[in-house]
Design a protein around this motif. Structure first.
Motif, PDB file in Angstrom:
ATOM      1  N   ALA A 184      39.110  39.245  40.439  1.00 43.88           N
ATOM      2  CA  ALA A 184      39.476  41.086  40.342  1.00 43.88           C
ATOM      3  C   ALA A 184      39.298  41.088  38.579  1.00 43.88           C
ATOM      4  N   ASP A 185      40.054  40.347  37.969  1.00 45.09           N
ATOM      5  CA  ASP A 185      40.246  40.377  36.604  1.00 45.09           C
ATOM      6  C   ASP A 185      38.865  40.337  35.937  1.00 45.09           C
ATOM      7  N   TYR A 204      45.189  55.303  35.732  1.00 43.88           N
ATOM      8  CA  TYR A 204      44.337  54.370  36.287  1.00 43.88           C
ATOM      9  C   TYR A 204      43.917  55.107  37.581  1.00 43.88           C
ATOM     10  N   VAL A 234      39.915  44.533  36.584  1.00 40.04           N
ATOM     11  CA  VAL A 234      40.955  45.080  37.152  1.00 40.04           C
ATOM     12  C   VAL A 234      42.239  44.392  36.214  1.00 40.04           C
ATOM     13  N   ASP A 235      43.142  45.297  35.955  1.00 39.80           N
ATOM     14  CA  ASP A 235      44.607  44.905  35.271  1.00 39.80           C
ATOM     15  C   ASP A 235      45.552  44.457  36.288  1.00 39.80           C
ATOM     16  N   ALA A 246      36.650  46.778  43.307  1.00 34.80           N
ATOM     17  CA  ALA A 246      36.125  46.834  42.202  1.00 34.80           C
ATOM     18  C   ALA A 246      34.664  46.316  42.660  1.00 34.80           C
ATOM     19  N   LYS A 269      36.617  50.364  38.886  1.00 32.51           N
ATOM     20  CA  LYS A 269      37.023  49.153  37.885  1.00 32.51           C
ATOM     21  C   LYS A 269      37.959  49.577  37.018  1.00 32.51           C
ATOM     22  N   ASN A 270      38.451  50.800  37.069  1.00 29.51           N
ATOM     23  CA  ASN A 270      39.703  51.359  36.379  1.00 29.51           C
ATOM     24  C   ASN A 270      40.758  51.250  37.199  1.00 29.51           C
ATOM     25  N   ILE A 271      41.219  50.040  37.545  1.00 27.02           N
ATOM     26  CA  ILE A 271      42.657  49.721  38.539  1.00 27.02           C
ATOM     27  C   ILE A 271      43.457  48.990  38.038  1.00 27.02           C
ATOM     28  N   ALA A 272      44.504  48.863  38.779  1.00 22.76           N
ATOM     29  CA  ALA A 272      45.485  47.952  38.382  1.00 22.76           C
ATOM     30  C   ALA A 272      46.251  47.342  39.736  1.00 22.76           C
ATOM     31  N   ALA A 306      42.226  44.770  45.633  1.00 25.47           N
ATOM     32  CA  ALA A 306      41.665  45.151  44.245  1.00 25.47           C
ATOM     33  C   ALA A 306      40.373  44.624  43.971  1.00 25.47           C
ATOM     34  N   TYR A 307      40.131  43.503  44.315  1.00 25.73           N
ATOM     35  CA  TYR A 307      38.767  42.855  44.118  1.00 25.73           C
ATOM     36  C   TYR A 307      37.909  43.503  44.865  1.00 25.73           C
TER      37      TYR A 307
END
Lengths: 91, 417
Positions: free
Chosen positions: B196-197, B34, B201-202, B53, B59-62, B49-50
């Motif tokens: 976030a999802d 990530y 976001v994972d 993004a 956007k490639n975050i967890a 995270a929100y």
């Protein structure tokens, strides 16, 4: 809440005691020689261990004496109690 | 794109007995790599995270969470939101959060039940009166709504308070912040998770971090119970367990983790339509929409990760509550619990870079982090994305414990947070 075995008074309720934080933090021998980083380390930085930790406690509402304790902070189980100046009974 | 929650989606789903609602967030398996990983799926972590993004296009975050999202202090606090802090740095930080709270339900399309019912802080002795007046002046200079009120006004604002002069700690006055209030804590976590999802976001639950891999002075990944994940940016928002994570990276933090307790009563009809806090006797109370009295107690003075506190702390709080509100004398308490709070020596948070490249910490919120959730996430996202703090969190850097430039909010805030 738990029971603490004061080395001077015996078993008493924890509410009689005051926690004194991490044990064996040695006061700087030459404070004037210390750098800011060393001061920060001495004053503020703590191990804050989850697991077995060495701590100072004071029997504030009893004999008012200080002593050391080995306690598991993950479940509040007291492993050992020992007097100030003594070596910790377990590593 | 997720279905928008509205009265129409509610009606539509009623026809299928509410059994076909789309999942609010997925349950993905972690990717190999990530751009950034947030450790800790509480309100602050999910908000981080929100905003990463949304505002910084990462956007490639967890988000990795040991248990379930919002199951830690996010679901354990007393949901009080206010910004009436004494120092300029704190006022900036907490009022930034309060301003986001005011539009959060609309922004997230998720009802966080933000209720600006006002927060009243009581003074019980001459020093309290002086401190509260001083803080009111400081708040107003910082553009934060605050008024000092006398005993009669306290009684008028919350009639069930015992303002008799012959109680042990009589009410001599108080302050009122009308924009302050409460929100539904779970909804905050769920709303941010859903938002976030939606942006990709994972959110990975039941995934405990076991080790942080370093390559010299920078981070290169995390070892978890779901395998190794590569990343060169890690944001740690682990509340009470911050020191544990820091230890994995070979860092030491100025934190102590202690149990903080709260309790709720059986539900009753509306009796208290505001939040009342009292620093001197350490009691604060509000009423949830379900009707339960929500009561906050204090912290124990010893380090513990056990999520339970001492009985005498609860007893002390209830003594104070009963003296101030004799009407509650026959109420029964339903539930009592503890959360582990990470307390800084100056009772202010850390939202900061560290000496390790790519490792960021958002911690030290102590007993009062919930109110800051949106602002904390926003500023931490800024710090991670730009590798530089925002001007609002610059004062909350970790280096202040070396420089001595502390933000001492012990007792300077309206209550012990």
């Amino acid at each position: 809440m738990f029971i603490i075995n004061c080395p001077f008074c015996g078993e008493r309720e924890q509410s009689e005691f005051k926690a004194g934080g991490e044990a064996h933090i040695v006061r700087p021998k030459q404070p004037t020689e210390l750098s800011d980083d060393q001061w920060a380390e001495y004053l503020f930085m703590r191990k804050n261990i989850k697991g077995v930790q060495l701590e100072r406690w004071n029997h504030a509402h009893g004999c008012r004496k200080w002593f050391n304790m080995v306690r598991d902070t993950s479940n509040d189980e007291i492993k050992a109690v020992y007097k100030m100046g003594e070596k910790p009974p377990i590593e | 794109m997720k279905n928008k929650y509205s009265i129409f989606s509610l009606i539509k789903n009623a026809f299928s007995y509410h059994e076909n609602w789309e999942k609010a967030w997925k349950d993905p398996t972690p990717k190999k790599e990530y751009d950034a990983i947030i450790i800790g799926g509480g309100g602050h972590g999910l908000a981080t995270a929100y905003y990463l993004a949304k505002k910084h296009n990462m956007k490639n975050i967890a988000v990795v969470e040991k248990g379930w999202i919002g199951g830690g202090n996010t679901g354990r606090n007393t949901t009080i939101i206010r910004s009436n802090y004494l120092w300029d740095a704190s006022a900036g930080l907490y009022d930034h959060a309060l301003k986001i709270w005011e539009g959060l339900s609309q922004e997230l399309n998720y009802n966080v039940m933000f209720s600006q019912r006002g927060v009243m802080n009581l003074a019980h002795n001459l020093q309290d009166v002086r401190d509260l007046k001083r803080r009111t002046h400081a708040n107003r200079l910082n553009g934060i709504d605050a008024v000092y009120i006398n005993t009669e006004q306290v009684k008028k604002f919350c009639p069930i308070i015992n303002t008799s002069p012959d109680i042990r700690y009589p009410v001599l006055g108080g302050t009122l912040q009308r924009r302050a209030g409460t929100a539904r804590h779970d909804a905050v976590a769920w709303g941010y998770a859903r938002g976030a999802d939606e942006m990709g976001v994972d959110i990975i639950q039941n995934c405990e971090v076991k080790a942080i891999k370093r390559n010299g002075d920078s981070v290169e990944g995390i070892e978890t119970t779901k395998g190794y994940i590569k990343t060169n940016k890690i944001g740690v928002v682990a509340a009470g367990h911050s020191s544990v994570i820091a230890n994995m990276a070979g860092l030491k933090l100025p934190l102590e983790s202690k149990p903080l307790q709260a309790l709720v009563s059986e539900p009753v009809k509306p009796i208290i339509d505001t939040v009342v806090m009292s620093n001197a006797v350490h009691a604060y109370v509000s009423q949830s929409d379900k009707g339960e009295l929500v009561i906050g107690a204090g912290t124990d003075d010893y380090v513990s990760y056990s999520q339970k506190g001492s009985h005498d702390i609860v007893e002390g709080t209830l003594n104070a509550i009963l003296e101030l509100y004799p009407i509650f004398s026959r109420m029964r308490m339903l539930r009592q619990w503890g959360g582990i709070v990470d307390i800084c020596p100056d009772a202010s948070p850390i939202i900061s870079k560290t000496s390790i490249k790519g490792l960021y910490f958002n911690c030290g919120w102590g007993t009062g982090g919930f109110k800051a959730t949106p602002g904390s996430g926003d500023l931490f996202a800024h710090t991670i994305a730009n590798d530089e703090p925002h001007k609002l969190n610059a004062a909350f850097n970790i280096n202040r414990f070396v420089s001595g430039d502390l933000v001492d909010e012990h007792g300077a805030a309206a209550v012990a947070h």
